[in-house]
Design an enzyme around this catalytic site. Structure first.
Site, PDB file in Angstrom:
ATOM      1  N   GLY A  11       0.615  -1.182   0.040  1.00  0.00           N
ATOM      2  CA  GLY A  11      -0.166  -0.042   0.005  1.00  0.00           C
ATOM      3  C   GLY A  11       0.687   1.222   0.034  1.00  0.00           C
ATOM      4  O   GLY A  11       1.748   1.404   0.666  1.00  0.00           O
ATOM      5  N   ARG A  72       0.890  -5.085  -5.273  1.00  0.00           N
ATOM      6  CA  ARG A  72       1.043  -6.382  -4.154  1.00  0.00           C
ATOM      7  C   ARG A  72       1.523  -7.468  -5.160  1.00  0.00           C
ATOM      8  O   ARG A  72       0.588  -7.527  -6.227  1.00  0.00           O
ATOM      9  CB  ARG A  72      -0.421  -6.552  -3.450  1.00  0.00           C
ATOM     10  CG  ARG A  72      -0.570  -5.427  -2.447  1.00  0.00           C
ATOM     11  CD  ARG A  72      -1.615  -5.651  -1.485  1.00  0.00           C
ATOM     12  NE  ARG A  72      -2.228  -4.435  -0.934  1.00  0.00           N
ATOM     13  CZ  ARG A  72      -1.844  -3.652   0.223  1.00  0.00           C
ATOM     14  NH1 ARG A  72      -0.641  -4.179   0.633  1.00  0.00           N
ATOM     15  NH2 ARG A  72      -2.528  -2.764   0.463  1.00  0.00           N
ATOM     16  N   ASP A 103       5.214  -4.628   6.336  1.00  0.00           N
ATOM     17  CA  ASP A 103       5.799  -5.615   6.661  1.00  0.00           C
ATOM     18  C   ASP A 103       5.786  -6.827   5.451  1.00  0.00           C
ATOM     19  O   ASP A 103       6.776  -7.672   5.299  1.00  0.00           O
ATOM     20  CB  ASP A 103       5.278  -6.548   7.833  1.00  0.00           C
ATOM     21  CG  ASP A 103       3.862  -6.430   7.769  1.00  0.00           C
ATOM     22  OD1 ASP A 103       3.225  -6.016   7.005  1.00  0.00           O
ATOM     23  OD2 ASP A 103       3.193  -7.041   8.951  1.00  0.00           O
ATOM     24  N   THR A 125       4.198   2.999   5.419  1.00  0.00           N
ATOM     25  CA  THR A 125       2.849   2.374   5.530  1.00  0.00           C
ATOM     26  C   THR A 125       2.114   3.259   6.589  1.00  0.00           C
ATOM     27  O   THR A 125       2.784   3.819   7.503  1.00  0.00           O
ATOM     28  CB  THR A 125       2.996   0.886   6.213  1.00  0.00           C
ATOM     29  OG1 THR A 125       1.435   0.395   6.505  1.00  0.00           O
ATOM     30  CG2 THR A 125       3.744   0.475   7.307  1.00  0.00           C
ATOM     31  N   ASP A 127      -0.017   2.361   8.510  1.00  0.00           N
ATOM     32  CA  ASP A 127      -0.331   1.373   9.651  1.00  0.00           C
ATOM     33  C   ASP A 127       0.315   1.539  10.825  1.00  0.00           C
ATOM     34  O   ASP A 127      -0.215   1.452  11.999  1.00  0.00           O
ATOM     35  CB  ASP A 127      -0.613   0.040   9.308  1.00  0.00           C
ATOM     36  CG  ASP A 127      -1.580  -0.214   8.042  1.00  0.00           C
ATOM     37  OD1 ASP A 127      -2.427   0.675   7.864  1.00  0.00           O
ATOM     38  OD2 ASP A 127      -1.277  -1.094   7.282  1.00  0.00           O
ATOM     39  N   ASP A 129       2.584  -0.471  12.005  1.00  0.00           N
ATOM     40  CA  ASP A 129       2.560  -1.703  12.335  1.00  0.00           C
ATOM     41  C   ASP A 129       3.654  -2.242  12.292  1.00  0.00           C
ATOM     42  O   ASP A 129       3.840  -3.807  12.259  1.00  0.00           O
ATOM     43  CB  ASP A 129       1.334  -2.283  11.779  1.00  0.00           C
ATOM     44  CG  ASP A 129       1.608  -2.434  10.245  1.00  0.00           C
ATOM     45  OD1 ASP A 129       2.378  -1.957   9.593  1.00  0.00           O
ATOM     46  OD2 ASP A 129       0.845  -3.444   9.694  1.00  0.00           O
ATOM     47  N   ARG A 171      -5.376  -2.023   9.251  1.00  0.00           N
ATOM     48  CA  ARG A 171      -5.101  -3.625   9.057  1.00  0.00           C
ATOM     49  C   ARG A 171      -5.534  -4.352  10.397  1.00  0.00           C
ATOM     50  O   ARG A 171      -6.440  -3.982  11.029  1.00  0.00           O
ATOM     51  CB  ARG A 171      -3.889  -3.842   8.283  1.00  0.00           C
ATOM     52  CG  ARG A 171      -3.927  -5.067   7.633  1.00  0.00           C
ATOM     53  CD  ARG A 171      -2.528  -5.742   6.976  1.00  0.00           C
ATOM     54  NE  ARG A 171      -2.184  -4.756   5.958  1.00  0.00           N
ATOM     55  CZ  ARG A 171      -2.635  -5.204   4.559  1.00  0.00           C
ATOM     56  NH1 ARG A 171      -3.507  -6.162   4.371  1.00  0.00           N
ATOM     57  NH2 ARG A 171      -2.435  -4.294   3.640  1.00  0.00           N
TER      58      ARG A 171
HETATM   59  O1  F6P Z   1      -1.463  -1.285   4.762  1.00  0.00           O
HETATM   60  C1  F6P Z   1      -2.216  -0.050   4.410  1.00  0.00           C
HETATM   61  C2  F6P Z   1      -3.618  -0.364   4.108  1.00  0.00           C
HETATM   62  O2  F6P Z   1      -4.303   0.909   3.678  1.00  0.00           O
HETATM   63  C3  F6P Z   1      -4.492  -1.010   5.411  1.00  0.00           C
HETATM   64  O3  F6P Z   1      -4.791   0.112   6.228  1.00  0.00           O
HETATM   65  C4  F6P Z   1      -5.650  -1.426   4.703  1.00  0.00           C
HETATM   66  O4  F6P Z   1      -6.228  -2.594   5.182  1.00  0.00           O
HETATM   67  C5  F6P Z   1      -5.036  -1.935   3.483  1.00  0.00           C
HETATM   68  O5  F6P Z   1      -3.977  -1.179   3.046  1.00  0.00           O
HETATM   69  C6  F6P Z   1      -6.073  -1.832   2.086  1.00  0.00           C
HETATM   70  O6  F6P Z   1      -5.405  -2.094   1.102  1.00  0.00           O
HETATM   71  P1  F6P Z   1      -5.900  -2.197  -0.472  1.00  0.00           P
HETATM   72  O7  F6P Z   1      -5.290  -0.921  -0.652  1.00  0.00           O
HETATM   73  O8  F6P Z   1      -5.132  -3.388  -1.239  1.00  0.00           O
HETATM   74  O9  F6P Z   1      -7.506  -2.441  -0.540  1.00  0.00           O
END
Ligand code: F6P
Length: 319
Positions: A11, A72, A103, A125, A127, A129, A171
């Site tokens: 992300g 991803r 991560d 990120t 998050d 995290d 997340r």
């Molecule tokens: O890791 C960053 C994040 O925005 C999280 O907070 C969220 O759960 C996830 O990515 C959403 O992913 P995507 O953009 O692939 O839907």
């Protein structure tokens, strides 16, 4: 080391561009060539790689997103995908790599290290995290975006005397919810790190209501519960008119805050220093405002810990 690569993965987060800029400028300052790898590990596998110059990273420090794009990549989870990546790096004469991401991206970076390729990770990120750093690049900006949104919602919550449930990202981590909830005086904050009892949530709401409180804000981390579900329960069981806002991807965009730009600049430059010092296989971070580094093994072994004292404080202040 004469040539390094840089990529962003997973992300996107505000401040990634500032980190790319720092990597490129720090390397060129030391007479090292830099190649940008586009679309994260997917671009590494397919060889979507181009040389970056000082000017390539001009005018990006204040922009959200990532100029290298991101993805991803399932294929990079396989050994075959990883070896294809190493092959591309060698084909381009790249001797070291900086991976900016969360991560999942660090898992990939660890694999590259295990395949003998010098790699350093920069935590990017929203998050927050990742263990081994107090803050990740993008967290502060996301937090300020959330606070701005909650402030606006509070205006309408007050005017209509309603209860608002706001679901935020993160997340499996509750940092965005906790920090924004504390900063915005939310009545209740639900985070995945702490079990909650819905009856307690309702009791707190009712207690406030009986005391004459006409509106309430509840912040829910996406990893703790669905905001929509919580809103439904409050509406039905507490009989309070409730609205739900899921903030979603708005939290990932926008111009990075000063704090994120500075963090990204420090961490990006430090990552290059580690590569030059032959200290790959590590992630960089900031702890107690000092630059630190930890092996990928350590960083990925320990779970990120949210500050539970802050959670307790939020409860004490929202009586
Ligand atoms: O890791 C960053 C994040 O925005 C999280 O907070 C969220 O759960 C996830 O990515 C959403 O992913 P995507 O953009 O692939 O839907």
């Amino acid at each position: 080391m004469k040539r390094i690569g840089v990529l962003t993965s997973g992300g996107d987060s505000p401040g990634m561009n500032a980190a790319i800029r720092a990597v490129v400028r720090k390397a060129i300052y030391h007479d090292i060539e830099v190649y940008g790898i586009y679309y994260g590990y997917a671009g590494l596998i397919s060889g979507n790689i181009q040389k970056l110059e000082v000017g390539s990273v001009g005018d990006i420090i204040h922009r959200g997103g990532t100029m290298l794009y991101t993805a991803r990549c399932e294929e990079f989870r396989t050994e075959e995908g990883q070896l294809k990546g190493v092959e591309q790096l060698k084909k381009f004469g790249i001797e070291g790599l900086v991976v900016i991401g969360g991560d999942g991206s660090f898992q990939g970076a660890k694999k590259l290290t295990e395949h003998g390729f010098p790699t350093v990770g920069v935590p990017g990120t929203i998050d927050n995290d990742i263990s081994g750093t107090d803050f990740t690049i993008g967290f502060d900006t996301a937090l300020n975006t959330v606070i701005d949104a909650i402030d606006k919602i509070r205006d309408t919550a007050t005017s209509h005397e309603r209860t608002y449930v706001i679901e935020v990202m993160g997340r499996d981590a509750g940092d965005i919810a906790l920090w924004s909830g504390l900063a915005d005086g939310a009545e209740t904050i639900l985070i995945p790190e702490e079990k909650y009892d819905i009856d307690d949530v309702l009791k707190r709401l009712k207690r406030g209501h009986d005391r004459g409180k006409t509106h309430s804000i509840i912040v829910v981390a996406e990893g703790a519960a669905s905001g929509v579900e919580i809103g439904k329960i409050i509406d039905e069981r507490a009989g309070l008119e409730t609205r739900v806002t899921v903030l979603g991807h708005i939290q990932r965009g926008g111009s990075p805050t000063a704090s994120d730009r500075v963090l990204a600049s420090r961490l990006g430059a430090y990552a290059v220093e580690l590569l030059l010092d032959g200290e790959a296989g590590k992630m960089v971070g900031v702890q107690k405002n000092e630059l630190v580094s930890h092996s990928f093994d350590d960083a990925l072994k320990f779970e990120h810990k949210l500050d539970i004292n802050m959670y307790n404080l939020s409860k004490e202040l929202s009586i």
